[in-house]
Design an enzyme around this catalytic site. Structure first.
Site, short mmCIF file in Angstrom:
data_model
loop_
_atom_site.label_atom_id
_atom_site.label_comp_id
_atom_site.label_asym_id
_atom_site.label_seq_id
_atom_site.Cartn_x
_atom_site.Cartn_y
_atom_site.Cartn_z
N ASN A 1 0.90 -1.00 -0.24
CA ASN A 1 -0.35 -0.20 0.10
C ASN A 1 0.97 1.51 0.14
OD1 ASN A 1 -2.18 1.85 0.38
ND2 ASN A 1 -2.65 1.25 2.18
N SER B 1 2.93 -1.52 10.37
CA SER B 1 4.76 -1.97 10.74
C SER B 1 4.94 -2.66 10.54
CB SER B 1 4.89 -1.87 12.07
OG SER B 1 4.56 0.08 12.43
N GLU C 1 -6.82 5.17 7.48
CA GLU C 1 -6.97 6.22 7.00
C GLU C 1 -8.35 6.68 6.38
OE1 GLU C 1 -3.16 5.47 5.86
OE2 GLU C 1 -2.83 4.84 7.11
N GLU D 1 -5.77 -4.88 10.74
CA GLU D 1 -4.35 -3.79 11.32
C GLU D 1 -4.81 -2.86 12.14
OE1 GLU D 1 -2.70 -2.16 7.20
OE2 GLU D 1 -4.61 -1.47 6.58
N HIS E 1 -9.89 1.06 4.83
CA HIS E 1 -8.82 1.33 5.63
C HIS E 1 -8.62 2.70 7.06
CE1 HIS E 1 -4.51 2.90 6.27
NE2 HIS E 1 -4.25 0.83 5.89
N GLY F 1 1.59 2.55 10.82
CA GLY F 1 3.24 3.74 10.83
C GLY F 1 3.64 3.98 12.25
N LYS G 1 0.25 4.38 -0.41
CA LYS G 1 -0.40 5.04 0.31
C LYS G 1 -0.57 6.30 -0.59
CE LYS G 1 -0.46 3.14 4.81
NZ LYS G 1 -0.75 3.37 6.12
P1 13P Z 1 2.74 1.00 7.66
O1 13P Z 1 3.07 -0.48 7.55
O2 13P Z 1 3.53 1.72 7.56
O3 13P Z 1 2.40 0.71 9.23
O4 13P Z 1 1.23 1.14 7.49
C1 13P Z 1 0.42 -0.57 7.41
C2 13P Z 1 -0.95 0.34 6.80
O5 13P Z 1 -1.99 0.51 6.64
C3 13P Z 1 -1.55 -0.46 5.19
O6 13P Z 1 -2.71 -0.44 4.72
#
Ligand code: 13P
Length: 241
Positions: free
Chosen positions: A10, A203, A90, A161, A88, A167, A12
């Protein structure tokens, strides 16, 4: 039981990493591991042209209309995508996406032949208050109920997740993640239980991927930051082999 591992990148709101389209790129799918990338909408075309397996980070359920800034599931399918992320954290946080709206996205995605990756997971506060399972159950069951007529193991992927692990560098321990994955699997109907893939995100990196991916109920990873580094991502993919 045959659940092929799936490792998803991802990206992002980041550009496609240099070399993503190389012949030996770590973003290419493998015979033993499905590798899928989620670029920004602006990069989807160059990724499909490079013959990668591509997904969109979000899609709107309506086919078309006055939704400034959005793309529909149908348009995403037409652009050559195979997968789409739904719900997701976010998106839930920054765009106030509700469980019901996420369910609409999943229905529309399946209807037009996309494979949705449904993202679920609790916040740090919810975990501290002992509500992690309750939250995950609510997020999952809203979608399962709405889609029960359409669901087959191969047309949906679930991503656990935990929001506190995204993150932050904090990863769920393999034992904690496995416990939640087993719980999520227990919520699925008998027909789906054995075959539906449940992947982990939060992570994930080369140092922890092997331990997470060797758990019985963890069928892959949804990788954020580490997926922007082709070498690190390649190591994660290799951990799934
Ligand atoms: P990170 O691997 O940066 O923690 O992000 C995970 C994520 O949100 C994947 O969709």
């Amino acid at each position: 039981m045959l659940r092929k591992k799936l490792i998803a990148a991802n990206w992002k709101m980041n550009n496609a990493p240099t070399g993503f389209d190389a012949k030996d790129s770590s973003y290419r799918t493998k015979s033993d591991v499905d590798v899928v990338i989620f670029p920004t909408f602006l990069d989807i075309e160059k990724c499909t042209k490079a013959e990668l397996i591509v997904g969109a980070q979000y899609g709107r359920p309506e086919e078309k209309g006055a939704f400034t800034g959005d793309e529909s599931m149908k348009q995403i399918k037409t652009s050559g995508c195979t997968y789409v992320l739904c719900g997701h954290s976010e998106r839930r946080i920054h765009h106030s996406e509700s469980d019901a709206f996420v369910a609409e996205q999943v229905i529309a995605a399946i209807d037009c032949g996309l494979i949705p990756i449904l993202c679920i997971g609790e916040t740090a506060d919810e975990r501290e208050m002992g509500q992690a399972k309750e939250v995950v159950k609510r997020q999952l069951e809203t979608v399962l109920l709405a889609t029960s007529h359409q669901l087959q193991a191969r047309n949906l992927v679930i991503a656990y997740e935990p929001v506190w692990a995204i993150g932050t560098g904090k990863t769920a321990t393999p034992t904690d993640a496995e416990e939640m994955h087993a719980y999520i699997r227990s919520l699925l109907s008998e027909e789906l239980q054995n075959d539906m893939r449940i992947i982990y995100g939060g992570s994930m990196k080369p140092e922890n991927a092997k331990d997470l991916l060797s758990q019985k109920n963890i069928d892959g990873g949804l990788v954020g930051a580490a997926s922007l580094d082709p070498v690190a991502f390649g190591k994660i993919v290799n951990s799934a082999l």
